[in-house]
Design an enzyme around this catalytic site. Structure first.
Site, PDB file in Angstrom:
ATOM      1  N   GLU A  35       0.868  -1.161   0.000  1.00 33.38           N
ATOM      2  CA  GLU A  35       0.000   0.000   0.000  1.00 33.38           C
ATOM      3  C   GLU A  35       0.915   1.224   0.000  1.00 33.38           C
ATOM      4  OE1 GLU A  35      -2.689   0.162   3.324  1.00 33.38           O
ATOM      5  OE2 GLU A  35      -3.558   2.052   2.621  1.00 33.38           O
TER       6      GLU A  35
ATOM      7  N   ARG B 207       4.978 -12.883   9.811  1.00 30.19           N
ATOM      8  CA  ARG B 207       5.655 -11.635   9.485  1.00 30.19           C
ATOM      9  C   ARG B 207       6.976 -11.559  10.237  1.00 30.19           C
ATOM     10  NH1 ARG B 207       2.120  -7.663   9.326  1.00 30.19           N
ATOM     11  NH2 ARG B 207       3.513  -5.953   9.703  1.00 30.19           N
TER      12      ARG B 207
ATOM     13  N   LYS C 167       4.084   0.696   9.907  1.00 32.03           N
ATOM     14  CA  LYS C 167       4.160   1.968   9.181  1.00 32.03           C
ATOM     15  C   LYS C 167       3.689   3.119  10.052  1.00 32.03           C
ATOM     16  CE  LYS C 167       3.515   0.306   4.538  1.00 32.03           C
ATOM     17  NZ  LYS C 167       2.366  -0.019   3.686  1.00 32.03           N
TER      18      LYS C 167
HETATM   19  P1  ATP Z   1       2.458  -2.331   8.273  1.00 29.93           P
HETATM   20  O1  ATP Z   1       1.828  -3.423   9.083  1.00 29.93           O
HETATM   21  O2  ATP Z   1       3.883  -2.070   8.578  1.00 29.93           O
HETATM   22  O3  ATP Z   1       1.630  -1.083   8.204  1.00 29.93           O
HETATM   23  P2  ATP Z   1       1.371  -3.415   5.896  1.00 29.93           P
HETATM   24  O4  ATP Z   1       1.230  -4.875   6.016  1.00 29.93           O
HETATM   25  O5  ATP Z   1       0.145  -2.616   6.031  1.00 29.93           O
HETATM   26  O6  ATP Z   1       2.541  -2.918   6.803  1.00 29.93           O
HETATM   27  P3  ATP Z   1       1.605  -3.331   3.076  1.00 29.93           P
HETATM   28  O7  ATP Z   1       2.105  -2.224   2.248  1.00 29.93           O
HETATM   29  O8  ATP Z   1       0.172  -3.671   3.024  1.00 29.93           O
HETATM   30  O9  ATP Z   1       2.045  -3.003   4.545  1.00 29.93           O
HETATM   31  O10 ATP Z   1       2.492  -4.631   2.842  1.00 29.93           O
HETATM   32  C1  ATP Z   1       2.823  -5.151   1.581  1.00 29.93           C
HETATM   33  C2  ATP Z   1       3.175  -6.597   1.741  1.00 29.93           C
HETATM   34  O11 ATP Z   1       4.275  -6.743   2.627  1.00 29.93           O
HETATM   35  C3  ATP Z   1       2.031  -7.384   2.319  1.00 29.93           C
HETATM   36  O12 ATP Z   1       1.880  -8.571   1.577  1.00 29.93           O
HETATM   37  C4  ATP Z   1       2.451  -7.669   3.725  1.00 29.93           C
HETATM   38  O13 ATP Z   1       1.937  -8.886   4.172  1.00 29.93           O
HETATM   39  C5  ATP Z   1       3.977  -7.696   3.622  1.00 29.93           C
HETATM   40  N1  ATP Z   1       4.566  -7.313   4.906  1.00 29.93           N
HETATM   41  C6  ATP Z   1       4.360  -6.189   5.610  1.00 29.93           C
HETATM   42  N2  ATP Z   1       5.025  -6.204   6.777  1.00 29.93           N
HETATM   43  C7  ATP Z   1       5.681  -7.392   6.821  1.00 29.93           C
HETATM   44  C8  ATP Z   1       6.548  -8.027   7.774  1.00 29.93           C
HETATM   45  N3  ATP Z   1       6.872  -7.432   8.931  1.00 29.93           N
HETATM   46  N4  ATP Z   1       7.043  -9.253   7.475  1.00 29.93           N
HETATM   47  C9  ATP Z   1       6.731  -9.853   6.308  1.00 29.93           C
HETATM   48  N5  ATP Z   1       5.926  -9.319   5.376  1.00 29.93           N
HETATM   49  C10 ATP Z   1       5.400  -8.101   5.608  1.00 29.93           C
HETATM   50 MG    MG Z   2      -1.486  -3.702   4.630  1.00 32.91          MG
END
Ligand code: ATP
Ligand code: MG
Length: 573
Positions: free
Chosen positions: A47, A272, A282
């Site tokens: 995102e 994760r 984020k």
């Molecule tokens: P955050 O939880 O930090 O706000 P998010 O999951 O909302 O992050 P996205 O931009 O939606 O961030 O993530 C893009 C991809 O990266 C998704 O498929 C998500 O599952 C993966 N991702 C995000 N954080 C992690 C993590 N700590 N470990 C592994 N994969 C991750």
């Molecule tokens: Mg997300």
């Protein structure tokens, strides 16, 4: 991609050293059974509401890595369904970071917003088939009606609206005839499902806000759960990998695709990445940046990919780290020391070794001729003879590290002290004869003598010294700035603290000016990495360093706490 000796492959097509894990096993079974006709298509769906962090790197390495390994492809898809927090700066930074990590999506760059028309059509189809309805409950009422883990939800009084009425209201939502929150489109599933996600989840909501790509074309936006599975389906994704918190959403993912009777990828969840002494959400990272606690998204203390790049980490070391942590289905905390270990492994082999004195103490070698300079030979990297040697000037006045001298040394201090002899790396043995002070008693200079017989660092009479110091000749020294870093947070898991910011490390940055560096570093190109002997690995900052006035970031120290942890664990078991 240069992955060193990992390029060799075993019989299963997997580069040597890569571990099998449950996702590789699923994919290999799917290829063997001919599911998806043997295709492998993955996607990385960020995102664009912040910069990528090391957790995303795990997902990038996994998705792009699997595509490469099984000769498939990986799409870069921006999940831009929420106009509130998304912008173009983030889109650009994400592309730069994925490329820097060594991956490429060819022309497979997509935006969920490009699908808004088709998603709208799918929504109409769900309404027509009686699987979705417009609800006019307020957001608070919807929450209240949802029930809890232990109690079923209650059906909305609008749930049994006619298809025609819902179609009409949904059209009015799109036309902008309602205010935000006045109504939403919901799937008609089961208000008493044990899985709360299935209690008539929202599919579309009203947001009166311009979108960074579709601008004002829409005032209704699809929810993640609706847009995501259908984007996967439209792009022909085979394996849709996401983190464990989406496990409960899988049922909805499958429900939507089944009701619409469209191509159906499979969602697979993995744990994760959590990294010690830092935060990886984020929301928290944005707070660090916007609150001015760090110097931007690429501050070298940030766990962002751009922060690690600015710190001097290599893409290869981050890929190595992501491979070593593996992929599992149980959440765990990974020690930052492992990431640092991967960085050292890479730089130990590849970085040129030089000498730099961070906190200089002047040393006058009294029996060395006043105006003479001689040239000594230093080895650029003992791990790699092909990196050759270089000249290092030596003269009567040199600098050593303040910490390498003690006037009244305790038992275990073997470096320089009054009357004691030590070796100067690649140069001579010197012995301390006198200590010079200023009026307030601070040590400003040492007087020493050298033994001309020990040129190159060995005594012909076989006498030994207990330590070897790095040094820089004053006549040829280049002055530079060096920045030292420590963990951003003082506790292992700041994310679990309500007031995480109270555990921010106040000493995470130390800036040293007036460092004395060997002349080799005068023209250190920005972006170059070195080992400063005995001090660690350093990176000529790509924003601040310039020829003649170098600025170095310490990437990592030489002390490998990870190797030490491993050793003790072996001993115990
Ligand atoms: P955050 O939880 O930090 O706000 P998010 O999951 O909302 O992050 P996205 O931009 O939606 O961030 O993530 C893009 C991809 O990266 C998704 O498929 C998500 O599952 C993966 N991702 C995000 N954080 C992690 C993590 N700590 N470990 C592994 N994969 C991750
Ligand atoms: Mg997300």
């Amino acid at each position: 991609m240069n992955t060193g000796n990992r390029e060799k492959t075993e019989g299963n097509g997997r580069p040597e050293g890569e571990k099998s894990h449950f996702i590789r096993q699923i994919i290999e079974a799917d290829i063997a059974s001919g599911k998806y006709s043997g295709r492998v298509v993955t996607r990385f769906p960020p995102e664009p509401n912040g910069y990528l962090h090391i957790g995303h790197a795990k997902s990038i390495c996994l998705n792009f890595g699997l595509a490469r390994q099984y000769r498939g492809r990986c799409h870069l898809r921006f999940d831009d369904t929420n106009p509130m927090k998304e912008n173009v700066e983030y889109v650009d930074s994400i592309k730069e970071d994925v490329r820097w990590l060594g991956f490429d999506w060819d022309d497979h760059e997509y935006f969920a917003s490009d699908y808004f028309d088709r998603l709208y059509e799918y929504a109409l189809e769900l309404i027509r088939s009686g699987n979705a309805y417009v609800d006019s409950l307020s957001p608070d009422q919807i929450r209240e009606y949802r029930g809890t883990l232990s109690e079923p939800g209650k059906e909305s009084p609008y749930r049994n609206r006619s298809v025609e009425e819902s179609l009409e209201l949904f059209e009015k939502m799109r036309q902008g005839e309602f205010a935000e929150g006045e109504c939403v489109l919901r799937a008609k599933i089961d208000m008493s499902s044990p899985n709360i996600v299935m209690r008539d989840p929202t599919l579309y909501r009203i947001r009166r806000m311009s979108h960074h790509r579709t601008v004002d074309k829409w005032c209704i936006y699809p929810m993640y759960d609706f847009a995501h599975c259908l984007s996967d389906s439209m792009e022909g994704i085979t394996h849709s990998l996401c983190t464990l918190e989406f496990e409960n959403n899988r049922e909805l993912y499958d429900w939507i695709l089944a009701k619409l009777d469209v191509y159906h990828p499979q969602q697979i969840e993995f744990a994760r990445l959590n990294l010690s002494n830092t935060v990886l959400s984020k929301r928290r990272l944005i707070h660090l940046v916007e609150g001015g606690y760090v110097d931007g998204w690429d501050d070298p203390r940030m766990p962002t990919i751009s922060g690690f790049r600015r710190r001097g980490y290599t893409p290869a070391s981050i890929r190595d780290f992501c491979e070593r942590i593996g992929v599992a289905r149980r959440d765990s905390m990974v020690d930052l020391a492992l990431l640092e270990h991967c960085v050292r492994e890479d730089l130990n082999k590849n970085a040129m070794r030089v000498m730099g004195v961070l906190r200089p103490l002047k040393v006058v070698i009294e029996n060395y001729p006043e105006d003479e300079t001689e040239t000594l030979t230093a080895i650029n990297n003992p791990e790699d003879q092909s990196m050759g040697t270089r000249d290092v000037p030596f003269s009567r006045v040199i600098y050593i590290e303040r910490g390498d001298f003690m006037e009244d040394p305790p038992k275990k201090f073997f470096r320089l002290a009054p009357g004691r002899e030590v070796r100067l790396r690649y140069a001579y043995f010197i012995r301390c004869t006198d200590v010079i002070r200023d009026e307030s008693g601070g040590i400003v200079e040492l007087r020493c003598t050298y033994d001309p017989e020990t040129r190159g660092g060995d005594a012909p009479d076989g006498r030994k010294v207990k330590s070897t110091l790095h040094w820089v000749a004053a006549s040829h020294a280049v002055q530079g700035t060096v920045r030292l870093y420590d963990h951003l947070f003082t506790v292992e898991n700041p994310a679990e603290k309500k007031d995480a910011m109270a555990f921010l490390n106040q000493e995470s940055l130390e800036v040293l000016t007036g460092c004395m560096l060997e002349p080799e570093l005068e023209h250190a190109a920005a972006g170059q990495r070195y080992q400063f002997e005995r001090l660690g690995y350093f990176y000529a900052d790509h924003k601040d360093s310039a020829p003649g006035r170098p600025v170095f970031n310490r990437i990592v120290t030489l002390r490998d706490t990870w190797a030490k942890i491993q050793k003790t664990q072996k001993k115990i078991s």
